[in-house]
Design an enzyme around this catalytic site. Structure first.
Site, PDB file in Angstrom:
ATOM      1  N   ASN A   1     -42.121  40.415 -43.000  1.00  0.00           N
ATOM      2  CA  ASN A   1     -42.582  40.670 -44.368  1.00  0.00           C
ATOM      3  C   ASN A   1     -41.372  40.849 -45.271  1.00  0.00           C
ATOM      4  OD1 ASN A   1     -44.514  41.370 -46.453  1.00  0.00           O
ATOM      5  ND2 ASN A   1     -43.879  43.496 -46.201  1.00  0.00           N
TER       6      ASN A   1
ATOM      7  N   GLY B   1     -46.856  32.977 -55.203  1.00  0.00           N
ATOM      8  CA  GLY B   1     -46.257  32.054 -54.242  1.00  0.00           C
ATOM      9  C   GLY B   1     -44.853  31.586 -54.547  1.00  0.00           C
TER      10      GLY B   1
ATOM     11  N   HIS C   1     -40.150  42.875 -48.802  1.00  0.00           N
ATOM     12  CA  HIS C   1     -40.543  43.972 -49.685  1.00  0.00           C
ATOM     13  C   HIS C   1     -39.501  44.101 -50.792  1.00  0.00           C
ATOM     14  CE1 HIS C   1     -42.594  47.589 -50.837  1.00  0.00           C
ATOM     15  NE2 HIS C   1     -41.423  48.179 -50.964  1.00  0.00           N
TER      16      HIS C   1
HETATM   17  C1  GRF Z   1     -42.754  39.584 -53.778  1.00  0.00           C
HETATM   18  O1  GRF Z   1     -42.085  40.395 -54.705  1.00  0.00           O
HETATM   19  C2  GRF Z   1     -42.699  40.193 -52.401  1.00  0.00           C
HETATM   20  O2  GRF Z   1     -41.564  40.953 -52.186  1.00  0.00           O
HETATM   21  C3  GRF Z   1     -43.923  41.086 -52.393  1.00  0.00           C
HETATM   22  O3  GRF Z   1     -44.885  40.360 -53.107  1.00  0.00           O
HETATM   23  C4  GRF Z   1     -44.249  39.524 -54.062  1.00  0.00           C
HETATM   24  C5  GRF Z   1     -44.809  38.144 -53.887  1.00  0.00           C
HETATM   25  O4  GRF Z   1     -44.357  37.273 -54.892  1.00  0.00           O
HETATM   26  N1  GRF Z   1     -44.287  41.413 -51.032  1.00  0.00           N
HETATM   27  P1  GRF Z   1     -44.637  35.724 -54.790  1.00  0.00           P
HETATM   28  O5  GRF Z   1     -46.141  35.554 -54.661  1.00  0.00           O
HETATM   29  O6  GRF Z   1     -43.910  35.193 -53.601  1.00  0.00           O
HETATM   30  O7  GRF Z   1     -44.133  35.134 -56.081  1.00  0.00           O
END
Ligand code: GRF
Length: 205
Positions: A106, A11, A108
């Site tokens: 989303n 998160g 990525h």
């Molecule tokens: C991030 O690196 C995002 O790009 C990917 O999942 C990860 C989530 O990280 N889709 P967090 O839970 O927000 O720290």
């Protein structure tokens, strides 16, 4: 506009978004965190940020349609105008995506269409890529595929380790995602086929 964030894990992006909303950098209401993982650290982060957190676990439903219908019911109840996937480890069905067409985004941690999938930072690093980055995109029926909203590139240096690269990528994410959300909220986006046009891009100050 009411926003919902979907997250399954740590998160850090949720926190960056919550902070940007709190500071008025994103002019919207962060109404909801939806997590499919009862033990995700993001849930405590939501509670601390005073954002309503709802756990909807796939195991509690006999099929995917029932699971997703429960989420859709919640999103409609909260009048959500934008769904922000931030480390949500599930692919949404075409039905779900159709229900919120061009309203799900989303992030990525690579420059799509390179290094799709759940281990993009690691994959880019061990592939030996010299450049990688972050992509924010609309969600469509295919994984890591919809029209691209923003991308930011990052040069991988010879001195980088996987850890340093991860840190740099997350730092970019925490700025780029709030910026993309703000552009969406302000209605500065137009989609034509796969091309997203942004009529005005001002960095969040
Ligand atoms: C991030 O690196 C995002 O790009 C990917 O999942 C990860 C989530 O990280 N889709 P967090 O839970 O927000 O720290």
């Amino acid at each position: 506009m009411n926003i919902a964030v979907f997250a399954s894990g740590r998160g850090s992006n949720f926190s960056a978004i919550a902070e940007a909303v709190k500071k008025g950098k994103i002019k919207a209401r962060l109404s909801l965190l939806v997590s499919d993982n009862p033990s995700a650290p993001v849930i405590a982060k939501a509670l601390r940020a005073q954002v309503k957190a709802v756990i909807i676990a796939r195991e509690d439903y006999s099929n995917r349609a029932d699971f997703e219908n429960e989420i859709i019911r919640l999103l409609k109840k909260e009048k959500i105008g934008l769904v922000v996937l931030a480390g949500f480890m599930r692919v949404l069905s075409p039905d779900f995506v159709g229900n919120f067409k061009n309203k799900i985004i989303n992030i990525h941690p690579a420059l799509l269409p390179a290094f799709k999938g759940a281990h993009a930072i690691r994959d880019a690093f061990f592939y030996g890529a010299k450049v990688t980055g972050v992509t924010v995109h609309f969600v469509d029926e295919k994984m890591d595929h919809g029209p691209i909203i923003l991308q930011q590139a990052l040069v991988i240096k010879a001195s980088d380790t996987l850890k340093s690269l991860e840190e740099k990528i997350h730092k970019i994410e925490h700025l780029l995602y709030p910026e993309a959300i703000n552009i969406f909220v302000k209605g500065k986006l137009g989609i034509k086929g796969r091309r997203v046009r942004i009529s005005s891009r001002k960095a969040l100050s």
